[in-house]
Design a protein around this motif. Structure first.
Motif, short mmCIF file in Angstrom:
data_model
loop_
_atom_site.label_atom_id
_atom_site.label_comp_id
_atom_site.label_asym_id
_atom_site.label_seq_id
_atom_site.Cartn_x
_atom_site.Cartn_y
_atom_site.Cartn_z
N VAL A 161 34.60 56.83 31.69
CA VAL A 161 34.63 56.30 33.18
C VAL A 161 35.04 54.90 33.06
O VAL A 161 34.35 54.01 32.15
CB VAL A 161 33.41 56.32 33.97
CG1 VAL A 161 33.39 55.76 35.30
CG2 VAL A 161 33.04 57.59 33.89
N GLU A 162 36.22 54.38 33.71
CA GLU A 162 36.62 53.03 33.62
C GLU A 162 35.75 52.09 34.56
O GLU A 162 35.56 52.45 35.72
CB GLU A 162 37.98 52.82 33.59
CG GLU A 162 38.29 51.34 33.76
CD GLU A 162 39.86 51.22 34.17
OE1 GLU A 162 40.28 49.95 34.52
OE2 GLU A 162 40.46 52.02 34.28
N LEU A 163 34.70 51.32 34.18
CA LEU A 163 34.17 50.35 35.00
C LEU A 163 34.96 49.41 35.37
O LEU A 163 35.30 48.42 34.68
CB LEU A 163 32.87 49.61 34.24
CG LEU A 163 32.03 48.74 34.99
CD1 LEU A 163 31.28 49.22 36.34
CD2 LEU A 163 30.86 48.26 34.09
N VAL A 164 35.56 49.61 36.83
CA VAL A 164 36.28 48.40 37.24
C VAL A 164 35.86 47.27 37.61
O VAL A 164 34.72 47.01 38.04
CB VAL A 164 37.19 48.93 38.35
CG1 VAL A 164 38.22 50.18 37.84
CG2 VAL A 164 36.60 49.27 39.60
N GLU A 165 36.60 46.10 37.09
CA GLU A 165 35.99 44.61 37.30
C GLU A 165 36.12 44.36 39.02
O GLU A 165 37.20 44.99 39.57
CB GLU A 165 36.92 43.66 36.80
CG GLU A 165 36.83 43.65 35.17
CD GLU A 165 35.59 43.31 34.51
OE1 GLU A 165 35.13 42.13 35.11
OE2 GLU A 165 34.88 43.90 33.97
N ARG A 166 35.16 43.89 39.37
CA ARG A 166 35.30 43.33 40.89
C ARG A 166 34.61 42.07 41.07
O ARG A 166 33.83 41.46 40.24
CB ARG A 166 34.74 44.65 41.80
CG ARG A 166 33.40 44.65 41.68
CD ARG A 166 33.12 46.08 42.61
NE ARG A 166 31.70 46.36 42.75
CZ ARG A 166 31.01 46.36 43.76
NH1 ARG A 166 31.48 46.06 44.96
NH2 ARG A 166 29.76 46.64 43.94
N GLU A 167 34.79 41.37 42.28
CA GLU A 167 33.67 40.08 42.59
C GLU A 167 32.53 40.40 42.66
O GLU A 167 31.78 39.54 41.94
CB GLU A 167 34.49 39.68 44.05
CG GLU A 167 33.90 38.25 44.19
CD GLU A 167 34.16 37.73 45.64
OE1 GLU A 167 35.37 38.24 46.48
OE2 GLU A 167 33.63 36.63 45.83
N TYR A 168 32.00 41.31 43.28
CA TYR A 168 30.56 41.49 43.61
C TYR A 168 29.90 42.30 42.21
O TYR A 168 29.53 43.50 42.64
CB TYR A 168 30.31 42.17 44.82
CG TYR A 168 30.84 41.14 45.97
CD1 TYR A 168 30.32 39.73 45.95
CD2 TYR A 168 31.58 41.52 46.79
CE1 TYR A 168 30.74 38.88 47.02
CE2 TYR A 168 32.03 40.92 47.93
CZ TYR A 168 31.83 39.37 48.04
OH TYR A 168 32.16 38.75 49.03
N GLN A 169 29.79 41.91 41.23
CA GLN A 169 29.28 42.85 40.29
C GLN A 169 28.36 41.79 39.31
O GLN A 169 28.35 40.52 39.64
CB GLN A 169 30.28 43.00 39.12
CG GLN A 169 31.44 42.32 38.57
CD GLN A 169 32.24 42.60 37.59
OE1 GLN A 169 32.53 44.14 37.64
NE2 GLN A 169 32.85 41.77 36.97
N GLY A 170 27.60 42.38 38.30
CA GLY A 170 26.84 41.39 37.71
C GLY A 170 25.85 40.63 38.65
O GLY A 170 25.23 41.05 39.52
N GLU A 171 25.72 39.32 37.99
CA GLU A 171 24.84 38.56 38.76
C GLU A 171 25.23 38.29 40.35
O GLU A 171 24.39 38.02 41.21
CB GLU A 171 24.83 37.01 38.27
CG GLU A 171 24.01 37.00 37.03
CD GLU A 171 23.62 35.60 36.70
OE1 GLU A 171 24.42 34.56 37.25
OE2 GLU A 171 22.73 35.36 35.86
N ALA A 175 39.36 46.67 44.47
CA ALA A 175 39.31 46.86 42.85
C ALA A 175 40.11 48.35 42.25
O ALA A 175 40.11 48.47 41.13
CB ALA A 175 37.74 46.84 42.28
N GLY A 176 40.22 49.02 43.13
CA GLY A 176 41.17 50.52 42.91
C GLY A 176 39.97 51.37 42.35
O GLY A 176 40.54 52.07 41.70
N ALA A 177 38.89 51.36 42.85
CA ALA A 177 38.10 52.44 42.29
C ALA A 177 38.10 53.69 42.92
O ALA A 177 38.60 53.75 44.19
CB ALA A 177 36.40 51.85 42.60
N GLN A 178 37.81 54.80 42.15
CA GLN A 178 37.63 56.18 42.81
C GLN A 178 36.36 56.57 43.24
O GLN A 178 36.30 57.17 44.16
CB GLN A 178 38.29 57.26 42.02
CG GLN A 178 39.68 56.98 41.73
CD GLN A 178 40.06 57.92 40.37
OE1 GLN A 178 39.71 57.47 39.14
NE2 GLN A 178 41.05 58.88 40.54
#
Ligand SMILES: Cc1cc2nc3c(=O)[nH]c(=O)nc-3n(C[C@H](O)[C@H](O)[C@H](O)COP(=O)(O)OP(=O)(O)OC[C@H]3O[C@@H](n4cnc5c(N)ncnc54)[C@H](O)[C@@H]3O)c2cc1C
Ligand code: SF4
Ligand code: SF4
Lengths: 341, 459
Positions: A254-264, A296-299
């Motif tokens: 599974v590709e964890l797509v990068e996005r603005e509201y991630q991590g901290e 982010a282009g997530a499915q």
């Protein structure tokens, strides 16, 4: 009585006051953030007591071993400041009361805790959890009472958590696999912050998942999908486990797509802010969060917490994303759950 | 063979009439707490003409006749208090006509709510009727005969206000049409602009005639339906909350309820607010308006919207089966309620009374109010659950319900689908001239006193 261990001297000399500076729901300049924290420590009325939406974020932002969020909760309760309306606050207290209706399986030294979330027992099944068999507990008697921090009812946490720990102790368990992220946060963050001894080794279910997937590696069918991760508020209490999401994703294709509201920078699911800050604030959080997932282009939208999943599923589906819990995702990779087209 | 039995067989055929012990036992009772009384015959007609012939026979022989839908009114209204014939209407269940643009439907007098609902879903997805939360097998004609309320009552009034025409077999056997259908082919008005004769049958509990056809209004079915629950622990704020929500004119149904168990419901009043819309935008706009309307209560921390997502599948069901689950709280599957109609302002007094009665009679309670016509009134259901195998508990519930009705009437409320004792209480309080008028109407329509005797019996 249990007292919060929050070292004010550490705050007094804190160069960053990151706890409040990084808060996503209140704007502070650096000096203001520091001064706000000092007011809080002195027990003075201040903005944060009225505006904090209880995202738990500052527990993660403080890297100096202090507990800003628990302190906010303590001060709110001392000053009689309710976060949510009184009937909502009491509803949570009432519905999570221990009534002797707990379910206890064939408990072994290692036990799964389903907390008091009805979605979890179904998840704790299949090849991944086979070795644990019927070793489980479920019910208010084993529920981490962290949710009451949202309602600034630290007194409830301090009253119930020792009882929960005692209930585990009476079962004689050595290791508790926390199927609810918040349980892990409770045992590894809240309990020590209040000097409560935890009579077992808490294991985060993601650690357990990771180890089991290692063992079942040859049975994994790579999913080849793109997904975003919806980080729950509770994971702010155990940020050291965040890396597991990426590791598990990689193992199952599974590709964890990068996005603005991630991590901290993650945004919460919005359910608690709905009660605390109202419809507009919660809608805004949810809209920004879901738009970010789409951009982010997530499915898939992958959840860690079943409560977030309940809150956001219907909404993410409307935006063309498929909601799935991390455990279900792993089961998909093992062919136990069908992948939706 | 019994002469009357033979005559009934001649009218409806052998399979549709019975005086066998099993049927007699079954039709002697309803699921509520009123004591049973056996009929002599049970008959299930198929056509208006059969109904007419049965009524003519009953007239000739001076036999009581009790029209029955599904027997779920719970207040003994279909128990044949003086024996005679129970007329089970359920075989007359055809949906005769839907006028899509005129938004009305004509159904036979035994058609069930469930049948109409699924028919509309299948054939007219843009239309719906005001379905009550009663079991799906309950009938539309009976519901209007008792002034029932449904999902659209908050918007459009009692279900009986939605009637657009009637075909009635009078107690003397004549078939009579009421409303625009008395003059032409269309069933769009039950009365206006003619003298409104529908009032001779609606609310009379089957004592003035048998409804063989009924026209009711249909309403737009929006593509989406959603629900919110506003909770407050202050009884005294409920009327104001309802007032503000109804002011928005943006909601479908509103019910207010409280119950001690499960614990998540303890000590709070729950104001369930249903929303409908054709698009997400419409729904969200309405939701926002409602939140804004209640801002003051949220800011004062006296009330707030609870998490509703996990409850949605249950709340959005129509009819809502969860209501019947209450009957199983003490185990043994019975519940009974007094459902007076009164002003929403009186909510706190009623809420207090329910709790008092539950403690006095040691029974399990639930209080539910359904808002009528934008807040002009509410039906306040004072409900008690009981174990059918426990006669003492049944008796306690009976007394609690009776006291609840007395309380309501003393406060100026009016009874809904009253049992015979409650009818008496109502008539004791009624203006003597009103009573005389009722008597005059009944005597003229039913000179032999054969229609559902014992009910609305003016002394
Ligand atoms: C769980 C539950 C929930 C309920 N919720 C609701 C609700 O939300 N709203 C509501 O309104 N009610 C509700 N009820 C009460 C009741 O079930 C309904 O009002 C229902 O419509 C009654 O229909 P029925 O066919 O069972 O009527 P019955 O009990 O068979 O009859 C009721 C009365 O109508 C008369 N009658 C029957 N058919 C005719 C006819 N063709 N012509 C003339 N008179 C006739 C009968 O003689 C009797 O007096 C509920 C009941 C239960 C058990
Ligand atoms: S809580 Fe942590 S980050 Fe905040 S001021 Fe204190 S030491 Fe600094
Ligand atoms: S809990 Fe969240 S909202 Fe509250 S102060 Fe901390 S970071 Fe800000």
């Amino acid at each position: 009585m249990y007292d919060l261990k929050h070292d004010e001297k550490v705050c007094a000399t804190c160069p960053s006051a990151d706890c409040l500076l990084k808060c996503q729901y209140m704007e502070f300049e650096q000096d203001e953030a520091h001064e706000e924290m000092m007011k809080l420590i002195r027990g003075e009325d201040c903005r944060v007591l009225h505006e904090c939406i209880t995202c738990y974020g500052c527990e993660e932002y403080c890297r100096r071993g202090n507990h800003p969020f628990y302190l906010i909760c303590e001060r709110r309760e001392e000053m009689g400041i309710l976060t949510a309306p009184r009937p909502i606050t009491n509803q949570w207290i009432n519905m999570t009361q221990m009534q002797g209706k707990q379910k206890v399986g064939a408990v072994k030294e290692r036990v799964m805790s389903f907390c008091f979330l009805p979605q979890l027992p179904l998840m704790g099944s299949g090849e991944i959890f086979k070795d644990l068999g019927w070793s489980f507990v479920f019910g208010a008697e084993f529920m981490c009472p962290a949710v009451h921090t949202h309602f600034a009812k630290m007194s409830v946490v301090k009253e119930r958590l020792p009882q929960v720990l005692e209930n585990f102790s009476e079962l004689g368990v050595k290791e508790v696999i926390c199927m609810h992220d918040e349980c892990y946060g409770t045992y590894t963050s809240i309990a020590p912050a209040y000097g409560m001894e935890v009579p077992f080794r808490p294991i985060h279910y993601m650690d357990y998942l990771y180890d089991r997937l290692e063992e079942l590696r040859d049975r994994i069918r790579l999913l080849n999908i793109r997904a975003v991760y919806q980080r729950p508020c509770s994971s702010r209490l155990s940020p050291q486990k965040l890396h597991r999401v990426g590791e598990i994703f990689r193992m199952i294709g599974v590709e964890l797509v990068e996005r603005e509201y991630q991590g901290e920078n993650a945004l919460c699911c919005g359910e608690i802010p709905r009660a605390i800050a109202g419809f507009r604030a919660a809608s805004d959080i949810q809209r920004r969060n879901i738009q970010d997932m789409v951009d982010a282009g997530a499915q898939y939208c992958v959840f860690n917490c079943p409560a977030c999943q309940t809150t956001l599923s219907e909404r993410v589906v409307k935006f063309g994303l498929k909601p799935v819990h991390l455990i279900e995702l792993c089961k998909m990779a093992l062919g136990e759950i069908e992948m939706e087209d | 063979m019994d002469r009357i039995l033979q005559s009934l067989i001649d009218i409806v055929g052998e399979k549709a009439v019975s005086n066998h012990a099993e049927e007699i036992w079954y039709y002697a009772r309803d699921p509520g707490v009123m004591p049973p009384h056996e009929p002599d015959y049970v008959v299930a007609p198929r056509t208006t003409e059969e109904v007419q012939r049965i009524v003519q026979l009953a007239n000739r022989e001076r036999i009581p006749i009790v029209p029955m839908g599904n027997g779920m009114a719970l207040t003994g209204l279909v128990i044949p208090l003086k024996g005679g014939i129970v007329l089970d209407m359920k075989r007359m269940d055809r949906i005769l006509e839907v006028n899509e643009r005129g938004r009305y439907v004509i159904v036979e007098g035994g058609t069930s709510q469930g049948k109409l609902k699924s028919y509309l879903e299948d054939h007219y997805p843009h239309l719906r009727h005001s379905i009550p939360d009663a079991p799906a097998a309950t009938t539309i004609a009976a519901n209007v005969a008792i002034h029932g309320q449904g999902r659209l009552t908050q918007q459009y009034g009692f279900n009986s206000d939605m009637v657009t025409g009637l075909e009635v077999v009078l107690p003397t056997g004549e078939v009579c049409r009421i409303g625009s259908c008395s003059m032409g082919p269309y069933w769009f008005s039950k009365g206006p602009t003619l003298p409104d004769l529908s009032g001779l049958f609606l609310g009379w509990l089957g004592t003035t005639g048998i409804i063989t056809k009924v026209g009711i209004r249909l309403y737009p079915r929006k593509k989406m339906r959603d629900v919110e629950i506003f909770v407050t622990d202050r009884d005294d704020l409920v009327a104001d909350i309802v007032y503000r929500v109804t002011h928005t004119e943006m909601v479908e149904d509103i019910t207010v309820w409280f119950q001690p168990k499960p614990l998540m419901f303890k000590d709070n009043n729950h104001i369930t607010i249903y929303l409908t819309g054709d698009t997400d935008e419409e729904l969200e706009f309405k939701r926002l308006m409602i939140w804004d309307a209640l801002r003051e209560f949220i800011d004062s921390k006296d009330g707030g919207f609870m998490s509703v997502q996990p409850l949605k599948p249950m709340l959005l069901e129509m009819p809502q089966r969860g209501i019947a689950a209450f009957a199983d709280v003490p185990k043994g599957g019975g519940f009974e309620y007094s459902g007076p109609i009164t002003l929403v302002d009186q909510y706190p007094m009623y809420a207090e009374k329910v709790k008092q009665l539950a403690s006095k009679y040691n029974v399990v309670y639930a209080g539910t109010a359904r808002i009528i016509s934008g807040g002009h009134a509410m039906m306040f259901g004072i409900s008690f659950a009981f174990n059918r195998a426990d006669p003492d508990m049944i008796d306690r519930v009976r007394r609690a319900v009776h006291e609840a009705t007395e309380f309501a009437l003393d406060l100026g409320g009016i009874p809904w689908k009253p049992n015979i004792h409650e009818q008496k209480l109502a008539m004791e309080r009624m203006d003597p001239n009103t009573l005389r008028l009722m008597k005059m109407i009944k005597q003229n329509l039913d000179p032999q006193g054969i229609m559902n005797p014992g009910n609305w019996e003016v002394g």
